[in-house]
Design a protein around this motif. Structure first.
Motif, short mmCIF file in Angstrom:
data_model
loop_
_atom_site.label_atom_id
_atom_site.label_comp_id
_atom_site.label_asym_id
_atom_site.label_seq_id
_atom_site.Cartn_x
_atom_site.Cartn_y
_atom_site.Cartn_z
N THR A 80 23.80 3.99 73.12
CA THR A 80 23.48 3.29 71.69
C THR A 80 23.57 3.64 70.65
OG1 THR A 80 23.66 1.52 73.39
CG2 THR A 80 22.93 1.24 71.09
N LYS A 81 22.15 4.76 70.72
CA LYS A 81 21.04 6.13 69.63
C LYS A 81 22.19 6.58 69.14
CE LYS A 81 16.13 5.44 70.71
NZ LYS A 81 15.21 5.52 71.58
N SER A 82 23.04 7.45 70.32
CA SER A 82 23.85 8.25 69.76
C SER A 82 25.46 7.94 69.13
CB SER A 82 24.56 9.67 70.94
OG SER A 82 24.87 10.17 70.60
N GLN A 84 24.97 4.83 67.56
CA GLN A 84 24.81 4.59 66.16
C GLN A 84 24.15 5.60 65.19
OE1 GLN A 84 21.05 2.32 67.18
NE2 GLN A 84 22.09 0.65 67.30
N SER A 85 23.89 6.28 65.56
CA SER A 85 23.20 8.19 64.47
C SER A 85 25.10 8.63 64.38
CB SER A 85 22.60 9.05 65.57
OG SER A 85 23.41 10.23 64.18
N THR A 86 25.98 8.77 65.28
CA THR A 86 27.16 8.94 64.43
C THR A 86 28.28 8.37 64.32
OG1 THR A 86 27.70 10.65 66.49
CG2 THR A 86 29.25 8.97 65.65
N GLU A 87 27.68 6.87 63.43
CA GLU A 87 28.48 5.83 63.10
C GLU A 87 27.69 5.74 61.39
OE1 GLU A 87 27.72 2.45 64.15
OE2 GLU A 87 29.48 2.38 65.57
N ARG A 88 26.66 6.92 62.03
CA ARG A 88 25.56 7.06 60.40
C ARG A 88 25.80 8.39 59.72
NH1 ARG A 88 24.65 5.55 56.07
NH2 ARG A 88 22.21 6.26 55.13
N ILE A 89 26.51 9.28 60.40
CA ILE A 89 26.28 10.34 60.21
C ILE A 89 28.06 10.00 58.96
CG2 ILE A 89 27.51 12.23 60.84
CD1 ILE A 89 24.84 12.80 62.76
N GLU A 90 29.13 9.68 60.06
CA GLU A 90 30.13 9.01 59.18
C GLU A 90 30.13 8.55 58.14
OE1 GLU A 90 32.46 7.05 62.04
OE2 GLU A 90 33.14 9.05 63.69
#
Length: 112
Positions: A80-82, A84-90
């Motif tokens: 889940t954290k990964s 969320q992190s991927t979405e934030r990077i995008e």
């Protein structure tokens, strides 16, 4: 006229503060059930199902299953954290690309 007070047997019933949520109520009932089974086990009046339940909880297999469930929970949280992190990077990439377009003079459009 005198009022007659009903005597309550405080040794067999204990007053429990009312639960504020359904989850708290469920936890109270679970606690009461465990207390009752504990009393029956001590007195030697527990049913075979009650005894077997607690024997299973004490088994090595049950401990391993509990550890597996805990690791699966940790894995789900990490995934889940990964995500969320991927979405934030995008999102940051999109913002950066939009800023580059504005600075290069290729238009004021925020389209990607």
């Amino acid at each position: 006229m005198k009022k007659i007070h009903a005597e309550s047997n405080s040794s067999t019933t204990k007053r429990i503060r009312p639960a504020l949520t359904p989850e708290a109520r469920q936890n109270q009932l679970i606690s009461l059930a465990i207390d009752l089974v504990e009393k029956r086990l001590i007195e030697g009046t527990a049913s075979s199902q009650e005894t077997t339940h607690f024997l299973k909880l004490a088994s090595t297999k049950a401990h391993l299953e509990e550890q597996i469930l805990e690791k699966q929970k940790d894995l789900i949280e990490a995934k889940t954290k990964s995500l969320q992190s991927t979405e934030r990077i995008e999102e940051l990439y999109k913002e950066a690309m939009s800023a580059f377009r504005r600075y290069s003079g290729s238009g004021e459009s925020d389209e990607v």
